[in-house]
Design a protein around this motif. Sequence first.
Motif, short mmCIF file in Angstrom:
data_model
loop_
_atom_site.label_atom_id
_atom_site.label_comp_id
_atom_site.label_asym_id
_atom_site.label_seq_id
_atom_site.Cartn_x
_atom_site.Cartn_y
_atom_site.Cartn_z
N TRP A 58 0.83 -1.21 0.00
CA TRP A 58 0.00 0.00 0.00
C TRP A 58 0.86 1.25 0.00
O TRP A 58 0.48 2.28 -0.58
CB TRP A 58 -0.96 -0.01 1.18
CG TRP A 58 -1.97 1.10 1.12
CD1 TRP A 58 -2.12 2.15 1.99
CD2 TRP A 58 -2.98 1.30 0.12
NE1 TRP A 58 -3.15 2.97 1.61
CE2 TRP A 58 -3.71 2.47 0.45
CE3 TRP A 58 -3.35 0.58 -1.02
CZ2 TRP A 58 -4.76 2.95 -0.32
CZ3 TRP A 58 -4.39 1.06 -1.79
CH2 TRP A 58 -5.09 2.22 -1.43
N ARG A 59 2.03 1.21 0.61
CA ARG A 59 2.93 2.36 0.56
C ARG A 59 3.33 2.66 -0.89
O ARG A 59 3.44 3.81 -1.29
CB ARG A 59 4.17 2.12 1.42
CG ARG A 59 3.91 2.13 2.91
CD ARG A 59 5.19 2.24 3.73
NE ARG A 59 6.03 1.05 3.62
CZ ARG A 59 5.93 -0.02 4.41
NH1 ARG A 59 5.00 -0.06 5.36
NH2 ARG A 59 6.75 -1.04 4.27
N VAL A 60 3.54 1.60 -1.66
CA VAL A 60 3.87 1.78 -3.08
C VAL A 60 2.68 2.38 -3.82
O VAL A 60 2.83 3.32 -4.61
CB VAL A 60 4.27 0.43 -3.71
CG1 VAL A 60 4.49 0.58 -5.22
CG2 VAL A 60 5.52 -0.13 -3.05
N VAL A 61 1.48 1.85 -3.58
CA VAL A 61 0.29 2.32 -4.28
C VAL A 61 0.01 3.78 -3.93
O VAL A 61 -0.34 4.59 -4.81
CB VAL A 61 -0.92 1.43 -3.94
CG1 VAL A 61 -2.21 2.01 -4.53
CG2 VAL A 61 -0.70 0.01 -4.45
N GLU A 62 0.13 4.13 -2.66
CA GLU A 62 -0.13 5.52 -2.25
C GLU A 62 0.86 6.48 -2.92
O GLU A 62 0.46 7.57 -3.37
CB GLU A 62 -0.03 5.64 -0.73
CG GLU A 62 -1.24 5.11 0.01
CD GLU A 62 -1.23 5.49 1.47
OE1 GLU A 62 -2.25 5.98 1.97
OE2 GLU A 62 -0.18 5.28 2.13
N ARG A 63 2.12 6.09 -2.98
CA ARG A 63 3.10 6.96 -3.64
C ARG A 63 2.82 7.08 -5.13
O ARG A 63 2.91 8.16 -5.71
CB ARG A 63 4.52 6.40 -3.40
CG ARG A 63 5.63 7.22 -4.05
CD ARG A 63 5.63 8.66 -3.58
NE ARG A 63 6.76 9.40 -4.14
CZ ARG A 63 6.82 10.73 -4.20
NH1 ARG A 63 5.83 11.46 -3.72
NH2 ARG A 63 7.89 11.32 -4.72
N TYR A 64 2.44 5.97 -5.74
CA TYR A 64 2.07 5.99 -7.16
C TYR A 64 0.87 6.91 -7.38
O TYR A 64 0.83 7.70 -8.33
CB TYR A 64 1.76 4.57 -7.61
CG TYR A 64 1.30 4.43 -9.03
CD1 TYR A 64 2.07 4.90 -10.08
CD2 TYR A 64 0.09 3.81 -9.33
CE1 TYR A 64 1.66 4.75 -11.41
CE2 TYR A 64 -0.34 3.65 -10.64
CZ TYR A 64 0.45 4.12 -11.67
OH TYR A 64 0.03 3.98 -12.98
N SER A 65 -0.10 6.83 -6.48
CA SER A 65 -1.28 7.69 -6.55
C SER A 65 -0.89 9.17 -6.46
O SER A 65 -1.38 10.01 -7.22
CB SER A 65 -2.25 7.33 -5.43
OG SER A 65 -3.30 8.26 -5.32
#
Length: 207
Positions: free
Chosen positions: A144-151
């Motif tokens: 989720w840390r990856v997804v949030e940064r991508y977002s």
Amino acid sequence: MTTTATARRSPGDKHDERRNQLAESALRTLGELGYARASLREIATNSEFSHGVVHYYFRDKLELIVYCVRYYKARCVRRYDAVVADSTSADELVEAFAAKLVETLRDEAPMHRLWYDLRTQSMFEPGLREAVTHIDATLQEMIWRVVERYSDLAARPPALAPAAAYAVLDGLFQQALLALTRDGEAVLAGLPAQVRAVMPVLLVPPA
């Protein structure tokens, strides 16, 4: 005067250090044989430790395996932190994330096979469930840390909840692991394209 640097380690520290050494050794055998085929005796036979030593530090195979997987995954949960910290655009993050997935599949496939083996076994083995549930939660947080940064970089909100986003990316990873096990490293060349296709689906479409 005794300083922190020169202070003697406590018996508890030495005990934990030996358990960690046993875990490092056991993980190699567990990654090769899997949960069902590995016994304490088999693990000892394939390590520098005697069966008696292994049994002294772990009362049974279940305790050893839970400890081993917790030990290994504790080192993995920050695996993508550099991807998150260093990426300056959405495309850069996707490429770095895909490269890291390929790297860990290539370098640590036996450990990932063991993890999926244990996650399946936890549906039948109550003694595994607490540890597997906890580890799964930490892996979801990592993704989720990856997804949030991508977002943030794409300036588009996530379209999925953390559990759903984790399920999508974990499924992609597991399928790649299965293909690697069956067909060899050549299949990893196609993984980045799959990551590029999947990552935008995790975000709300552009207006």
